[in-house]
Design a protein around this motif. Structure first.
Motif, PDB file in Angstrom:
ATOM      1  N   ILE A 148       0.766  -0.786   0.270  1.00 38.38           N
ATOM      2  CA  ILE A 148      -0.175   0.148  -0.024  1.00 38.38           C
ATOM      3  C   ILE A 148       1.025   1.183  -0.194  1.00 38.38           C
ATOM      4  O   ILE A 148       1.462   1.385   1.024  1.00 38.38           O
ATOM      5  CB  ILE A 148      -0.930  -0.060   1.459  1.00 38.38           C
ATOM      6  N   TRP A 151      -0.125   7.679   0.291  1.00 37.35           N
ATOM      7  CA  TRP A 151      -0.839   8.922  -0.034  1.00 37.35           C
ATOM      8  C   TRP A 151      -0.263  10.662  -0.316  1.00 37.35           C
ATOM      9  O   TRP A 151       1.222  11.107   0.068  1.00 37.35           O
ATOM     10  CB  TRP A 151      -2.289   9.291   1.182  1.00 37.35           C
ATOM     11  N   TYR A 192      -4.423   9.006  -4.043  1.00 38.58           N
ATOM     12  CA  TYR A 192      -2.738   8.429  -4.381  1.00 38.58           C
ATOM     13  C   TYR A 192      -2.173   8.796  -5.873  1.00 38.58           C
ATOM     14  O   TYR A 192      -3.102   8.753  -6.411  1.00 38.58           O
ATOM     15  CB  TYR A 192      -3.148   7.218  -4.412  1.00 38.58           C
ATOM     16  N   ILE A 196      -5.195   2.107  -6.364  1.00 32.72           N
ATOM     17  CA  ILE A 196      -5.119   1.395  -4.789  1.00 32.72           C
ATOM     18  C   ILE A 196      -5.498   0.169  -5.303  1.00 32.72           C
ATOM     19  O   ILE A 196      -6.498   0.129  -5.939  1.00 32.72           O
ATOM     20  CB  ILE A 196      -6.080   2.294  -3.718  1.00 32.72           C
ATOM     21  N   ASP A 197      -4.815  -0.988  -4.899  1.00 33.94           N
ATOM     22  CA  ASP A 197      -5.948  -2.441  -4.546  1.00 33.94           C
ATOM     23  C   ASP A 197      -6.756  -2.360  -3.952  1.00 33.94           C
ATOM     24  O   ASP A 197      -6.196  -2.999  -2.844  1.00 33.94           O
ATOM     25  CB  ASP A 197      -4.202  -3.345  -5.152  1.00 33.94           C
ATOM     26  N   PHE A 201      -5.883  -4.129  -0.278  1.00 34.12           N
ATOM     27  CA  PHE A 201      -6.406  -2.681   0.960  1.00 34.12           C
ATOM     28  C   PHE A 201      -7.486  -3.029   2.403  1.00 34.12           C
ATOM     29  O   PHE A 201      -6.981  -2.956   3.501  1.00 34.12           O
ATOM     30  CB  PHE A 201      -6.234  -1.655   0.022  1.00 34.12           C
ATOM     31  N   ILE A 385     -12.926   2.734  -2.002  1.00 33.93           N
ATOM     32  CA  ILE A 385     -12.295   2.588  -2.657  1.00 33.93           C
ATOM     33  C   ILE A 385     -12.893   3.618  -4.199  1.00 33.93           C
ATOM     34  O   ILE A 385     -13.216   2.217  -4.760  1.00 33.93           O
ATOM     35  CB  ILE A 385     -10.642   2.112  -2.849  1.00 33.93           C
ATOM     36  N   GLU A 388      -7.697   5.859  -6.926  1.00 38.69           N
ATOM     37  CA  GLU A 388      -6.411   6.517  -7.032  1.00 38.69           C
ATOM     38  C   GLU A 388      -6.925   7.767  -5.405  1.00 38.69           C
ATOM     39  O   GLU A 388      -6.053   8.056  -4.861  1.00 38.69           O
ATOM     40  CB  GLU A 388      -5.713   7.419  -7.547  1.00 38.69           C
ATOM     41  N   LEU A 390      -9.493   7.369  -1.685  1.00 40.01           N
ATOM     42  CA  LEU A 390      -9.569   6.714  -0.892  1.00 40.01           C
ATOM     43  C   LEU A 390     -10.942   6.995   0.381  1.00 40.01           C
ATOM     44  O   LEU A 390     -10.646   8.245   0.650  1.00 40.01           O
ATOM     45  CB  LEU A 390      -8.467   5.540   0.128  1.00 40.01           C
TER      46      LEU A 390
END
Length: 425
Positions: A148, A151, A192, A196-197, A201, A385, A388, A390
């Protein structure tokens, strides 16, 4: 317990052959118990729904999209298809009677010592989807180390000074006797550089938090977009017309020492504000259920201790009339005073007016529905999510006399399970 390599190397090829040779509408397989959380690591499906019950030995994992069921069709569908489970993801602002329910293509259900697999045809081409569409068969579980990243920018909605004004406005409404309670929430938004995966996460959240007293929920609707919740709050469970729910309200932090923890617990037990907040929630749920059954039992209050916060809780059970269906109950109970307010019809417009965003799935019911077993949690302690971005949510019950700074701290505490991952703690 069946190991995943056995499932992939032995069982999955058999399933694949059955898919090619069979022309029925649905296939059913049964195995020794499979760890469905581990199975998530191998998933490459666009649509994923994972739901692990807090209270029962029940875990659900669905892939793909076989059918969409409208609310008006729900009762008839589950009556005519008693073995099928539908995923139910409601929106806080939307009338539940306008909701839609998804029947996945591949449905894994683990309970007791077995895992069931139901496979249905795809909505796109009316054919069975092959395993290669849902699983990365070359995945190496022993070398799975998702990262991860950090940010790059951060914002809060509302900001601190806006929050103070919101709580002051709530207190003004209490003085006018317009409201008895309202639940206000806020968000922290992290941006980010890279997408994000979502699964990585989610797994990091589970690894960094004790989730034994929480539901575990992962709902990915499209690649890169997923709603995640580790909520402690059950909306309801219905099993053979037996109804179970919980009234959860009133919050204090956990102490750093046993003595400090006990001091906070004493505040939870003796605070007039927290007592009123919890009583309002319990009384409203019982009032609504009384229209559906005369057999209602409310347990004695207990303290639910989570790693970062503790709540007052009571369990509510009832025997429902046979003609009650899950959607009717959702329509009557959502939103409970624990996430909305009282009077409900007054609180909801005020939430929409005062909060600078739409909650969508946050604080809404989420889970699975079937003819014989339905279980929905309340989607609090959650995050969204969107590639990019969160967004982490936190809410607090506001009653007369609430202090803005205390409520700000409480909402921040409720975000801690996700902030542990965000801040690499």
């Amino acid at each position: 317990m069946m190991k995943l390599n056995q499932f992939f190397e032995i069982e999955l090829p058999k399933i694949n052959l059955s898919l090619r040779a069979n022309d029925s509408e649905c296939l059913f397989f049964e195995f020794d118990r499979i760890n469905l959380e581990e199975l998530l690591n191998h998933t490459i499906s666009e649509k994923i729904f994972y739901f692990k019950s807090k209270y029962n030995d029940f875990t659900f994992l669905g892939f793909g999209h076989s059918n969409t069921i409208k609310a008006s069709e729900l009762k008839g569908f589950i009556s005519n298809n008693p073995t099928f489970f539908l995923t139910a993801i409601f929106s806080f602002e939307e009338d539940p009677k306008n909701a839609e329910f998804i029947l996945p293509e591949w449905i894994f259900i683990t309970r007791e010592n077995k895992t069931e697999l139901h496979i249905l045809k795809s909505s796109e081409d009316n054919n069975f989807s092959t395993p290669s569409l849902f699983f990365n068969l070359n995945f190496d579980l022993f070398h799975y180390d998702p990262q991860i990243t950090h940010w790059t920018s951060y914002e809060e909605h509302p900001e601190h000074d806006q929050w103070i004004k919101i709580i002051e406005e709530c207190n003004r409404l209490f003085d006018q006797q317009t409201l008895d309670k309202i639940v206000m929430s806020r968000t922290k938004v992290f941006n980010y550089d890279d997408a994000i995966d979502p699964i990585a996460f989610f797994k990091a959240v589970l690894e960094k938090n004790d989730t034994t007293n929480s539901y575990q929920i992962f709902a990915q609707t499209t690649f890169g977009k997923a709603f995640i919740s580790i909520t402690p709050e059950r909306f309801f469970t219905i099993e053979k017309n037996r109804f179970h729910s919980i009234a959860l309200a009133g919050s204090v932090p956990r102490g750093k020492t046993p003595e400090e923890d006990l001091e906070f617990e004493q505040i939870l037990n003796t605070s007039d504000k927290l007592f009123r907040e919890h009583s309002l929630v319990t009384e409203e749920i019982v009032k609504i259920l009384s229209t559906l059954t005369n057999d209602i039992h409310v347990s004695s209050p207990e303290i639910m201790k989570l790693p970062y916060i503790q709540h007052k809780a009571v369990t509510i059970t009832a025997n429902l009339k046979s003609n009650n269906d899950p959607l009717e109950l959702v329509s009557l109970l959502h939103p409970t005073p624990a996430v909305g307010g009282l009077p409900t019809k007054t609180a909801l417009p005020k939430i929409l007016e005062l909060e600078p965003y739409h909650r969508n799935n946050y604080a809404a019911p989420i889970g699975v529905i079937s003819a014989h077993y339905s279980e929905l949690a309340v989607g609090i302690r959650s995050a969204l999510i969107e590639r990019e971005k969160l967004t982490v949510f936190g809410g607090a019950g506001i009653v007369k006399g609430s202090i803005p700074e205390e409520e700000w701290i409480e909402t921040g505490t409720k975000m801690n399970p996700f902030l542990k991952v965000v801040n690499h703690e």
